[in-house]
Design a protein around this motif. Structure first.
Motif, PDB file in Angstrom:
ATOM      1  N   MET A   1       0.816  -1.196   0.000  1.00  0.00           N
ATOM      2  CA  MET A   1       0.000   0.000   0.000  1.00  0.00           C
ATOM      3  C   MET A   1       0.857   1.257   0.000  1.00  0.00           C
ATOM      4  O   MET A   1       0.437   2.265  -0.539  1.00  0.00           O
ATOM      5  N   ASN A   2       1.999   1.175   0.640  1.00  0.00           N
ATOM      6  CA  ASN A   2       2.857   2.356   0.685  1.00  0.00           C
ATOM      7  C   ASN A   2       3.281   2.797  -0.715  1.00  0.00           C
ATOM      8  O   ASN A   2       3.437   3.993  -0.958  1.00  0.00           O
ATOM      9  N   GLN A   3       3.453   1.825  -1.628  1.00  0.00           N
ATOM     10  CA  GLN A   3       3.817   2.188  -3.000  1.00  0.00           C
ATOM     11  C   GLN A   3       2.686   2.972  -3.664  1.00  0.00           C
ATOM     12  O   GLN A   3       2.927   3.948  -4.350  1.00  0.00           O
ATOM     13  N   TYR A   4       1.428   2.514  -3.438  1.00  0.00           N
ATOM     14  CA  TYR A   4       0.280   3.237  -3.977  1.00  0.00           C
ATOM     15  C   TYR A   4       0.242   4.674  -3.435  1.00  0.00           C
ATOM     16  O   TYR A   4      -0.009   5.621  -4.177  1.00  0.00           O
ATOM     17  N   ILE A   5       0.500   4.804  -2.142  1.00  0.00           N
ATOM     18  CA  ILE A   5       0.467   6.129  -1.512  1.00  0.00           C
ATOM     19  C   ILE A   5       1.541   7.030  -2.124  1.00  0.00           C
ATOM     20  O   ILE A   5       1.275   8.186  -2.467  1.00  0.00           O
ATOM     21  N   GLU A  14      -4.192   7.235 -10.650  1.00  0.00           N
ATOM     22  CA  GLU A  14      -4.696   5.884 -10.925  1.00  0.00           C
ATOM     23  C   GLU A  14      -4.377   4.946  -9.761  1.00  0.00           C
ATOM     24  O   GLU A  14      -5.145   4.032  -9.463  1.00  0.00           O
ATOM     25  N   SER A  15      -3.265   5.179  -9.088  1.00  0.00           N
ATOM     26  CA  SER A  15      -2.893   4.345  -7.943  1.00  0.00           C
ATOM     27  C   SER A  15      -3.901   4.470  -6.804  1.00  0.00           C
ATOM     28  O   SER A  15      -4.113   3.518  -6.054  1.00  0.00           O
ATOM     29  N   TYR A  16      -4.536   5.633  -6.684  1.00  0.00           N
ATOM     30  CA  TYR A  16      -5.539   5.781  -5.636  1.00  0.00           C
ATOM     31  C   TYR A  16      -6.759   4.908  -5.935  1.00  0.00           C
ATOM     32  O   TYR A  16      -7.352   4.330  -5.045  1.00  0.00           O
ATOM     33  N   ARG A  17      -7.086   4.805  -7.197  1.00  0.00           N
ATOM     34  CA  ARG A  17      -8.189   3.940  -7.603  1.00  0.00           C
ATOM     35  C   ARG A  17      -7.905   2.489  -7.188  1.00  0.00           C
ATOM     36  O   ARG A  17      -8.788   1.774  -6.716  1.00  0.00           O
ATOM     37  N   LEU A  18      -6.661   2.071  -7.329  1.00  0.00           N
ATOM     38  CA  LEU A  18      -6.275   0.718  -6.923  1.00  0.00           C
ATOM     39  C   LEU A  18      -6.339   0.563  -5.399  1.00  0.00           C
ATOM     40  O   LEU A  18      -6.751  -0.480  -4.888  1.00  0.00           O
ATOM     41  N   LEU A  19      -5.947   1.598  -4.706  1.00  0.00           N
ATOM     42  CA  LEU A  19      -6.014   1.594  -3.246  1.00  0.00           C
ATOM     43  C   LEU A  19      -7.473   1.500  -2.781  1.00  0.00           C
ATOM     44  O   LEU A  19      -7.797   0.726  -1.880  1.00  0.00           O
ATOM     45  N   VAL A  20      -8.332   2.266  -3.434  1.00  0.00           N
ATOM     46  CA  VAL A  20      -9.763   2.232  -3.112  1.00  0.00           C
ATOM     47  C   VAL A  20     -10.310   0.829  -3.344  1.00  0.00           C
ATOM     48  O   VAL A  20     -11.060   0.297  -2.527  1.00  0.00           O
ATOM     49  N   ARG A  21      -9.932   0.225  -4.454  1.00  0.00           N
ATOM     50  CA  ARG A  21     -10.403  -1.119  -4.784  1.00  0.00           C
ATOM     51  C   ARG A  21     -10.019  -2.126  -3.691  1.00  0.00           C
ATOM     52  O   ARG A  21     -10.771  -3.033  -3.390  1.00  0.00           O
ATOM     53  N   GLN A  22      -8.856  -1.942  -3.103  1.00  0.00           N
ATOM     54  CA  GLN A  22      -8.412  -2.850  -2.039  1.00  0.00           C
ATOM     55  C   GLN A  22      -9.148  -2.601  -0.724  1.00  0.00           C
ATOM     56  O   GLN A  22      -9.444  -3.538   0.009  1.00  0.00           O
ATOM     57  N   LEU A  23      -9.415  -1.351  -0.424  1.00  0.00           N
ATOM     58  CA  LEU A  23      -9.981  -1.003   0.879  1.00  0.00           C
ATOM     59  C   LEU A  23     -11.510  -0.975   0.916  1.00  0.00           C
ATOM     60  O   LEU A  23     -12.108  -1.107   1.986  1.00  0.00           O
ATOM     61  N   ALA A  24     -12.140  -0.795  -0.221  1.00  0.00           N
ATOM     62  CA  ALA A  24     -13.599  -0.610  -0.266  1.00  0.00           C
ATOM     63  C   ALA A  24     -14.385  -1.754   0.387  1.00  0.00           C
ATOM     64  O   ALA A  24     -15.307  -1.483   1.173  1.00  0.00           O
ATOM     65  N   PRO A  25     -14.081  -3.013   0.098  1.00  0.00           N
ATOM     66  CA  PRO A  25     -14.880  -4.072   0.736  1.00  0.00           C
ATOM     67  C   PRO A  25     -14.797  -4.046   2.271  1.00  0.00           C
ATOM     68  O   PRO A  25     -15.819  -4.201   2.947  1.00  0.00           O
ATOM     69  N   SER A  45     -18.976   5.973   2.531  1.00  0.00           N
ATOM     70  CA  SER A  45     -17.737   5.393   1.978  1.00  0.00           C
ATOM     71  C   SER A  45     -17.057   6.388   1.048  1.00  0.00           C
ATOM     72  O   SER A  45     -15.847   6.623   1.139  1.00  0.00           O
ATOM     73  N   GLN A  46     -17.829   6.961   0.155  1.00  0.00           N
ATOM     74  CA  GLN A  46     -17.269   7.937  -0.783  1.00  0.00           C
ATOM     75  C   GLN A  46     -16.703   9.148  -0.044  1.00  0.00           C
ATOM     76  O   GLN A  46     -15.614   9.625  -0.369  1.00  0.00           O
ATOM     77  N   GLU A  47     -17.439   9.605   0.949  1.00  0.00           N
ATOM     78  CA  GLU A  47     -16.977  10.757   1.732  1.00  0.00           C
ATOM     79  C   GLU A  47     -15.648  10.439   2.437  1.00  0.00           C
ATOM     80  O   GLU A  47     -14.737  11.263   2.482  1.00  0.00           O
ATOM     81  N   ILE A  48     -15.545   9.227   2.960  1.00  0.00           N
ATOM     82  CA  ILE A  48     -14.322   8.808   3.643  1.00  0.00           C
ATOM     83  C   ILE A  48     -13.165   8.739   2.661  1.00  0.00           C
ATOM     84  O   ILE A  48     -12.063   9.230   2.950  1.00  0.00           O
ATOM     85  N   PHE A  49     -13.384   8.147   1.492  1.00  0.00           N
ATOM     86  CA  PHE A  49     -12.306   8.051   0.507  1.00  0.00           C
ATOM     87  C   PHE A  49     -11.849   9.433   0.034  1.00  0.00           C
ATOM     88  O   PHE A  49     -10.656   9.660  -0.183  1.00  0.00           O
ATOM     89  N   ILE A  50     -12.770  10.364  -0.074  1.00  0.00           N
ATOM     90  CA  ILE A  50     -12.402  11.734  -0.463  1.00  0.00           C
ATOM     91  C   ILE A  50     -11.556  12.377   0.635  1.00  0.00           C
ATOM     92  O   ILE A  50     -10.520  12.991   0.362  1.00  0.00           O
ATOM     93  N   THR A  51     -11.986  12.209   1.891  1.00  0.00           N
ATOM     94  CA  THR A  51     -11.239  12.773   3.013  1.00  0.00           C
ATOM     95  C   THR A  51      -9.839  12.178   3.095  1.00  0.00           C
ATOM     96  O   THR A  51      -8.856  12.895   3.310  1.00  0.00           O
ATOM     97  N   VAL A  52      -9.745  10.862   2.916  1.00  0.00           N
ATOM     98  CA  VAL A  52      -8.438  10.204   2.957  1.00  0.00           C
ATOM     99  C   VAL A  52      -7.549  10.748   1.835  1.00  0.00           C
ATOM    100  O   VAL A  52      -6.375  11.064   2.059  1.00  0.00           O
ATOM    101  N   TYR A  53      -8.105  10.887   0.657  1.00  0.00           N
ATOM    102  CA  TYR A  53      -7.336  11.403  -0.484  1.00  0.00           C
ATOM    103  C   TYR A  53      -6.820  12.814  -0.179  1.00  0.00           C
ATOM    104  O   TYR A  53      -5.653  13.128  -0.418  1.00  0.00           O
ATOM    105  N   GLN A  54      -7.699  13.647   0.361  1.00  0.00           N
ATOM    106  CA  GLN A  54      -7.320  15.024   0.666  1.00  0.00           C
ATOM    107  C   GLN A  54      -6.322  15.110   1.819  1.00  0.00           C
ATOM    108  O   GLN A  54      -5.596  16.101   1.932  1.00  0.00           O
ATOM    109  N   SER A  55      -6.279  14.088   2.655  1.00  0.00           N
ATOM    110  CA  SER A  55      -5.396  14.093   3.824  1.00  0.00           C
ATOM    111  C   SER A  55      -4.145  13.250   3.632  1.00  0.00           C
ATOM    112  O   SER A  55      -3.342  13.121   4.556  1.00  0.00           O
ATOM    113  N   LEU A  56      -3.997  12.666   2.475  1.00  0.00           N
ATOM    114  CA  LEU A  56      -2.916  11.714   2.241  1.00  0.00           C
ATOM    115  C   LEU A  56      -1.531  12.291   2.533  1.00  0.00           C
ATOM    116  O   LEU A  56      -0.652  11.573   3.009  1.00  0.00           O
ATOM    117  N   GLU A  57      -1.355  13.579   2.295  1.00  0.00           N
ATOM    118  CA  GLU A  57      -0.045  14.201   2.560  1.00  0.00           C
ATOM    119  C   GLU A  57       0.294  14.197   4.050  1.00  0.00           C
ATOM    120  O   GLU A  57       1.463  14.266   4.425  1.00  0.00           O
TER     121      GLU A  57
END
Length: 181
Positions: A1-5, A14-25, A45-57
């Motif tokens: 996962m660290n590589q995706y990040i 595109e790597s975030y899409r792969l990360l989402v695919r792993q974590l969504a279930p 779920s969508q709200e959480i993924f958006i927040t995570v994306y915005q906070s990834l740094e």
């Protein structure tokens, strides 16, 4: 996962899409255990993924990403639940739950209001620990998470107990109401 990040932080979205695919279930499973509305689970779920994306740094790679991710998810879920429950008192929510039980049993019975004494009778038949759990959850607004921690149990166990208590109340109401017709 660290590589995706790292890829996402370097502009490879595109790597975030792969990360989402792993974590969504796992995320949907977590939220579904606490929320009964499928659409709400999807929206949150969508709200959480958006927040995570915005906070990834802000993520520190020396820590476990999944733990960080689910901390954000838990905080978002708790925030959502606080908003929902702050709109109505928990006493009202408990009474509403009981009235829903009565409605399920009585359908459109015009004497539904007169059935409240049967509800009181059924509630009085609950074991002390069940009554305490109901009061803590619905009257004092204690979360399932907090109840689990306080009672040295799991969230799933507490949710299951609450479900069984509501089912027992419903069954008791059915028996009481059929017996008084």
């Amino acid at each position: 996962m660290n590589q995706y990040i790292n890829d996402v932080l370097n502009g490879k979205t595109e790597s975030y899409r792969l990360l989402v695919r792993q974590l969504a279930p796992s995320l949907r499973s977590y939220l579904s255990g606490r929320l009964s509305d499928f659409h709400l689970v999807e929206d949150l779920s969508q709200e959480i993924f958006i927040t995570v994306y915005q906070s990834l740094e802000k993520f520190d790679p020396k820590y476990d990403f999944r733990s960080w991710f689910f901390t954000i998810a838990r905080n978002k879920l708790n925030s959502h639940l606080r908003k929902v429950y702050s709109k109505k008192s928990m006493k009202f929510a408990f009474e509403e739950e009981i009235q829903n039980l009565v409605a399920e049993v009585c359908d459109d019975d015009p004497q539904r209001e007169g059935k409240l004494e049967h509800i009181q009778s059924c509630v009085a038949k609950l074991p002390e620990d069940a009554l305490e759990l109901i009061k803590s959850r619905y009257y004092t607004n204690e979360t399932v998470i907090s109840l689990a921690e306080r009672l040295n149990s799991t969230e799933n166990a507490i949710s299951s107990k609450l479900f069984r208590i509501r089912k027992n109340l419903k069954d008791c109401l059915s028996a009481e109401l059929i017996g008084h017709e």
